[in-house]
Design a protein around this motif. Structure first.
Motif, short mmCIF file in Angstrom:
data_model
loop_
_atom_site.label_atom_id
_atom_site.label_comp_id
_atom_site.label_asym_id
_atom_site.label_seq_id
_atom_site.Cartn_x
_atom_site.Cartn_y
_atom_site.Cartn_z
N LYS A 175 44.50 70.91 -84.78
CA LYS A 175 43.36 71.59 -84.14
C LYS A 175 43.35 71.26 -82.64
N ALA A 176 43.61 69.98 -82.33
CA ALA A 176 43.61 69.58 -80.93
C ALA A 176 44.68 70.32 -80.13
N GLU A 177 45.80 70.62 -80.79
CA GLU A 177 46.88 71.36 -80.11
C GLU A 177 46.40 72.73 -79.63
N ARG A 178 45.45 73.29 -80.35
CA ARG A 178 44.98 74.64 -79.98
C ARG A 178 44.27 74.67 -78.63
N ARG A 179 44.05 73.48 -78.06
CA ARG A 179 43.45 73.47 -76.72
C ARG A 179 44.39 74.10 -75.70
N HIS A 180 45.68 74.26 -76.07
CA HIS A 180 46.63 74.87 -75.13
C HIS A 180 46.70 76.39 -75.29
N GLN A 181 45.99 76.94 -76.31
CA GLN A 181 46.03 78.40 -76.50
C GLN A 181 44.82 79.06 -75.87
N ARG A 182 45.05 79.88 -74.90
CA ARG A 182 43.96 80.53 -74.18
C ARG A 182 42.97 81.22 -75.10
N GLY A 183 41.72 80.99 -74.88
CA GLY A 183 40.68 81.72 -75.60
C GLY A 183 40.22 81.09 -76.89
N THR A 184 40.96 80.08 -77.40
CA THR A 184 40.50 79.45 -78.64
C THR A 184 39.23 78.62 -78.34
N THR A 185 38.50 78.34 -79.39
CA THR A 185 37.31 77.50 -79.27
C THR A 185 37.69 76.16 -78.67
N GLU A 186 38.79 75.60 -79.21
CA GLU A 186 39.23 74.28 -78.75
C GLU A 186 39.55 74.30 -77.26
N GLN A 187 40.25 75.35 -76.83
CA GLN A 187 40.62 75.43 -75.41
C GLN A 187 39.37 75.54 -74.53
N GLN A 188 38.44 76.37 -74.95
CA GLN A 188 37.24 76.56 -74.11
C GLN A 188 36.44 75.26 -73.99
N ILE A 189 36.30 74.57 -75.11
CA ILE A 189 35.49 73.34 -75.06
C ILE A 189 36.24 72.24 -74.31
N PHE A 190 37.50 72.04 -74.68
CA PHE A 190 38.27 70.94 -74.06
C PHE A 190 38.39 71.16 -72.55
N ASP A 191 38.79 72.38 -72.17
CA ASP A 191 38.96 72.64 -70.73
C ASP A 191 37.63 72.57 -69.99
N GLY A 192 36.58 73.07 -70.64
CA GLY A 192 35.26 73.02 -70.01
C GLY A 192 34.85 71.58 -69.73
N ILE A 193 35.01 70.74 -70.73
CA ILE A 193 34.59 69.34 -70.57
C ILE A 193 35.49 68.62 -69.57
N SER A 194 36.79 68.85 -69.67
CA SER A 194 37.67 68.10 -68.75
C SER A 194 37.44 68.57 -67.31
N HIS A 195 37.14 69.85 -67.15
CA HIS A 195 36.84 70.33 -65.79
C HIS A 195 35.55 69.68 -65.27
N MET A 196 34.55 69.59 -66.15
CA MET A 196 33.29 68.93 -65.75
C MET A 196 33.53 67.50 -65.31
N ILE A 197 34.37 66.80 -66.07
CA ILE A 197 34.63 65.39 -65.73
C ILE A 197 35.29 65.33 -64.35
N ALA A 198 36.23 66.24 -64.11
CA ALA A 198 36.92 66.24 -62.81
C ALA A 198 35.92 66.51 -61.69
N VAL A 199 35.03 67.47 -61.89
CA VAL A 199 34.05 67.79 -60.85
C VAL A 199 33.10 66.60 -60.66
N ARG A 200 32.67 66.02 -61.75
CA ARG A 200 31.78 64.84 -61.67
C ARG A 200 32.41 63.75 -60.81
N LYS A 201 33.68 63.47 -61.06
CA LYS A 201 34.33 62.37 -60.35
C LYS A 201 34.36 62.60 -58.84
N SER A 202 34.36 63.88 -58.43
CA SER A 202 34.44 64.14 -56.99
C SER A 202 33.06 64.49 -56.40
N THR A 203 32.00 64.18 -57.15
CA THR A 203 30.66 64.51 -56.68
C THR A 203 29.82 63.24 -56.55
N PRO A 204 29.80 62.62 -55.35
CA PRO A 204 29.09 61.34 -55.19
C PRO A 204 27.60 61.43 -55.55
#
Ligand code: GLC
Ligand code: GLC
Length: 652
Positions: free
Chosen positions: A531-560
């Motif tokens: 299931k975790a592998e599906r994070r690499h397939q565009r449009g899957t639930t896993e991809q949307q959630i994983f990428d959304g969260i990892s993007h948030m973490i990246a933005v958080r880290k660069s937001t003092p």
């Protein structure tokens, strides 16, 4: 005067201390001990001063501090000094945490090493590896019934595996959090066995009674933590023919912290794990450390004194190590675990923000932020050099521990509102897609808490079964919205493993006799790596959630502005469905982020002029840090789509 007494005692203790300890190079140790001894002595005296063996115990305590200091590695000591000079290091926005079980996430401790790349892809850099200490086979409350405080459970690996993991994490600049279960031990622990065999010394480690007299007095006011599986707070031990206090499960014996020997044993255990590479120690069930007849025996003053004393002792031997308080208690009580009447944290530097967690779930069910607003407004300001762990889900149940006054102010009748929430999350409420299950139902009061995975609680399980694409998308949006809240609120976001790929409830625990009675296992799944592998397939639930969260973490880290320095201001949006606050960069106040979320299924708007003196946002132009785009505006109104959030900045 008192200070002089305490220092002459210290000198005497140091002279008596074993000669081999005296000989070592203990420069930092002595200066830290000197600086903290007055506090340590006063607290130890407050707790145990009436005992004849007080001075002897005091000397023993200092010996434990020295012994563990000597055993502490050079690299750890270097880190201690670094953290002492940068003492706010953990308030930075650069931390993001995850909690996981070694076995269900990666098979064992060694396996975690192989999964660190995955965790780094997600962006987390603080790992809470759930209990790994030796436990008896069968039921052990998920590892919270420890039978040996100095051994790793062979089912997850060895001490070498743990130390290798700690070193691996350090190389990647990731932190390791370990549990130290301080309130109770397994009934299979050596101390319990020796108590059972009749050794008075070890019987004094627990609360043990010949008959029901004292237990009955306690029961008049003690609540039940696990009313279904472990009713009552005392268990009869047929071998010893005595009653033992067991506030949690019947096989978890409560430690008697009014005995200084217990304090010293547990201090030694804490420092032992600090020396095995833990950066942070999670202290479990800290509210329960002191029992008093005629009370609920939670949040007692002495429990706070014990934590202050543990902290002061840790400052001497391992000052770089932080404590997390796990105190799932009323909002005004939780905050006290940072320390009271102190400028800097005097107990635990970090505490679970159970209040915020429960309030977020209220907003999910009601689709409005009324109670969330009330609850957060009533939360007292926390101390400097203290921070929250903000989480949506964890391995435990969700308790509806709101303040009734807040519930009333939000316009609800407390009991009816709790019943609604329980119905909503167990799917009994008309139209609810939630698939939670009750936990710890109390037949007397009708109260219950809620188990269930994040994805199943927001409705993803039901939406998938119904093949309803639109509903699935709504669930994904909600999962992301909830994570956006914990990332931006102030504090360290704590993810729970599996949630980053939308893991559903796992009912397989029902087949396991040692787990079937405890519904919390429904949300402690074995991670499905396909299931975790599906994070690499565009449009899957896993991809949307994983990428959304990892993007948030990246933005958080660069937001003092997301660092935690009491730099949050709640905004009155004049719309019950919206929740908003402004975060300010602690070193540059012109750098602010306006966080707005919409819990409803309909779009809602904020009139920017209503933000008043915060005209910076009214003047615009605005950019959403998460999407990188301008938000939807209509004349002077900011439009927030259903279940969406904005992190708005005026910087281009
Ligand atoms: C903590 C743990 C929980 C456990 C309890 C008793 O609250 O988080 O899982 O049941 O302690 O040890
Ligand atoms: C209670 C306790 C908390 C524990 C939980 C387990 O809420 O206060 O410490 O984690 O029960 O369900």
């Amino acid at each position: 005067m008192y200070e002089q007494v305490s220092h002459s005692l210290l000198n005497r203790i140091l002279e008596d201390i074993k000669p081999e300890i005296r000989k070592k190079q203990l420069h930092y140790f002595y200066s830290r001990l000197g600086a903290n001894f007055y506090a340590i002595h006063s607290l130890f005296h407050l707790l145990y001063g009436k005992r004849d063996d007080f001075e002897e115990q005091m000397a023993r305590l200092v010996e434990v501090l020295a012994k563990n200091y000597i055993q502490r590695r050079k690299s750890a000591k270097r880190l201690d000094r670094q953290r002492e000079s940068d003492h706010n290091w953990f308030l930075s926005q650069e931390w993001a945490a995850i909690a996981l079980y070694a076995n269900s996430f990666a098979g064992d401790l060694e396996g975690i090493g192989g999964r660190l790349a995955y965790l780094q892809e997600l962006g987390v850099n603080m790992l809470h590896v759930m209990p790994i200490l030796k436990c008896p086979p069968g039921a052990s409350d998920g590892g919270y019934a420890v039978s040996d405080y100095r051994a790793v459970d062979e089912r997850v690996g060895t001490m070498e595996d743990l130390e290798a993991l700690a070193a691996n994490l350090r190389q990647r600049e990731m932190l390791l959090t370990l549990d130290v279960v301080v309130n109770h031990v397994s009934d299979q622990h050596e101390w319990a066995a020796r108590a059972r065999a009749g050794e008075k010394k070890y019987q004094d480690y627990f609360y043990i009674f010949d008959d029901r007299t004292v237990p009955d007095m306690f029961e008049e006011t003690l609540p039940e933590i696990f009313p279904e599986n472990a009713p009552g707070n005392f268990t009869w031990d047929p071998e010893m023919e005595k009653w033992v206090m067991t506030v949690f499960n019947t096989y978890q014996w409560d430690l008697n912290w009014s005995n200084p020997a217990v304090f010293i044993e547990m201090l030694d255990v804490l420092l032992f794990w600090a020396n095995r590479g833990a950066d942070i120690l999670r202290l479990d069930a800290v509210a329960f450390l002191w029992k008093k007849i005629g009370t609920v025996s939670q949040n007692e003053r002495e429990a706070h004194l014990i934590l202050q004393l543990l902290k002061d002792c840790c400052q001497v031997t391992a000052p770089g190590v932080l404590f997390i308080a796990e105190a799932i208690v009323a909002p005004v009580e939780i905050i006290k675990y940072f320390g009271e009447d102190a400028v800097i944290a005097k107990e635990c530097e970090i505490a679970y923000n159970a209040t915020f967690m429960a309030l977020l779930w209220d907003a999910v069910a009601t689709r409005n932020a009324k109670l969330l607003d009330e609850g957060i407004s009533s939360l007292p300001a926390k101390l400097d050099r203290a921070t929250w762990l903000n989480y949506v889900r964890c391995h435990d149940d969700i308790g509806l521990g709101f303040d009734d006054a807040d519930v009333a102010r939000a316009g609800y009748e407390p009991a009816a509102h709790r019943r609604f929430l329980l119905d909503y999350f167990t799917g009994a409420f008309e139209g609810s897609l939630a698939r939670g299950v009750p936990f710890g139902r109390d037949e007397k009061s009708g109260d219950a808490r809620i188990s269930g995975s994040l994805a199943s609680l927001v409705g993803l399980e039901a939406a998938c079964e119904q093949g309803d694409e639109e509903a699935i998308q709504h669930c994904i949006d909600l999962i992301l919205l909830l994570h956006a809240m914990i990332m931006s609120f102030g504090g360290i976001p704590l993810l729970y493993h599996g949630d980053e790929i939308g893991t559903l409830n796992d009912p397989s625990f029902m087949q396991d006799e040692s787990k079937a009675h405890d519904t919390r296992w429904i949300h402690r799944p074995v991670i499905d790596w396909e299931k975790a592998e599906r994070r690499h397939q565009r449009g899957t639930t896993e991809q949307q959630i994983f990428d959304g969260i990892s993007h948030m973490i990246a933005v958080r880290k660069s937001t003092p502005a997301f660092a935690d320095f009491n730099n949050r201001e709640l905004i009155d949006t004049r719309n019950p469905h919206l929740f908003a606050f402004i975060r300010s960069n602690p070193v540059d106040f012109s750098d602010q982020v306006l966080v707005v979320v919409n819990f409803d299924e309909l779009p809602h708007a904020i009139t920017m002029d209503d933000l008043g003196h915060r005209s910076r946002f009214a003047r615009g132009p605005l950019r959403d840090l998460y999407s990188g785009e301008a938000p939807a505006m209509f004349s002077d109104k900011l439009v927030v789509p259903p279940r969406k959030f904005y992190w708005l900045s005026t910087r281009g």
